[in-house]
Design a protein around this motif. Structure first.
Motif, PDB file in Angstrom:
ATOM      1  N   ASP A  83      34.913  43.552  42.756  1.00  0.00           N
ATOM      2  CA  ASP A  83      35.117  42.734  42.375  1.00  0.00           C
ATOM      3  C   ASP A  83      36.421  41.935  42.114  1.00  0.00           C
ATOM      4  OD1 ASP A  83      32.343  41.444  42.958  1.00  0.00           O
ATOM      5  OD2 ASP A  83      31.770  41.563  41.169  1.00  0.00           O
ATOM      6  N   ARG A  84      36.224  42.922  40.948  1.00  0.00           N
ATOM      7  CA  ARG A  84      37.859  42.835  40.091  1.00  0.00           C
ATOM      8  C   ARG A  84      39.081  43.036  41.388  1.00  0.00           C
ATOM      9  NH1 ARG A  84      37.641  46.378  34.706  1.00  0.00           N
ATOM     10  NH2 ARG A  84      35.586  45.133  33.687  1.00  0.00           N
ATOM     11  N   ALA A  85      38.941  43.683  42.057  1.00  0.00           N
ATOM     12  CA  ALA A  85      39.917  44.579  42.954  1.00  0.00           C
ATOM     13  C   ALA A  85      40.039  43.065  44.254  1.00  0.00           C
ATOM     14  CB  ALA A  85      39.869  45.185  43.876  1.00  0.00           C
ATOM     15  N   GLY A  86      39.086  42.570  44.077  1.00  0.00           N
ATOM     16  CA  GLY A  86      38.959  41.191  45.281  1.00  0.00           C
ATOM     17  C   GLY A  86      40.020  40.216  44.239  1.00  0.00           C
TER      18      GLY A  86
ATOM     19  N   GLU B 294      42.833  38.054  45.166  1.00  0.00           N
ATOM     20  CA  GLU B 294      44.105  36.777  45.228  1.00  0.00           C
ATOM     21  C   GLU B 294      44.332  36.048  44.182  1.00  0.00           C
ATOM     22  OE1 GLU B 294      39.670  34.759  44.167  1.00  0.00           O
ATOM     23  OE2 GLU B 294      38.531  36.159  45.679  1.00  0.00           O
ATOM     24  N   ALA B 295      44.363  36.804  43.262  1.00  0.00           N
ATOM     25  CA  ALA B 295      45.571  36.369  41.872  1.00  0.00           C
ATOM     26  C   ALA B 295      47.025  37.093  42.552  1.00  0.00           C
ATOM     27  CB  ALA B 295      45.273  37.350  40.697  1.00  0.00           C
TER      28      ALA B 295
END
Length: 104
Positions: A95-98, A102-103
C-alpha cells in the motif's frame, strides 16, 4: 521242594532288581521333569519381565508422541501467527509503495 523254593527266590530277586531299576529310572525321569518345569517357569518369568519392560517402553514412547505432537501444534500456531503478521506487513508495504508511486 527246596530247589523249587530256591528257584522261586531267585525269580523274586530278579523281579526285585528289575523293579528297583524301574524305580530308579522313574526317579531320574521325575528329576528331569522337575528341572524342565523349573526351566519353563524361569523362561515364563523372564518373558513376563520382558513384556512388562516393553509395555513401559511403549507407554513412554506414547507419552513422547503426545509431547512432540503438542510441541508441533504450538510451533504451527506460532508459525501461522508469524505468517499473518508478515502478510499484514507485506500488504501494508505494498500500500505504501503504491502511494509512493502515485505521489511520484
Amino acid at each position: 521242594r527246596i530247589l523249587e523254593l530256591e528257584a522261586e527266590l531267585d525269580d523274586t530277586k530278579t523281579t526285585l532288581h528289575e523293579l528297583e531299576w524301574k524305580v530308579g529310572s522313574l526317579e531320574e525321569a521325575l528329576q528331569n521333569a522337575k528341572r524342565s518345569k523349573s526351566d519353563v517357569e524361569d523362561r515364563l518369568e523372564a518373558s513376563a519381565r520382558e513384556k512388562l519392560s516393553l509395555e513401559l517402553e511403549k507407554d513412554n514412547l506414547q507419552k513422547k508422541i503426545v509431547q512432540i505432537t503438542r510441541e508441533a501444534d504450538v510451533r504451527l500456531q506460532s508459525n501461522a501467527a508469524e505468517l499473518e503478521v508478515a502478510a499484514s506487513k507485506s500488504a501494508e508495504f505494498e500500500d505504501r509503495a503504491g502511494q509512493y508511486e502515485e505521489a511520484m
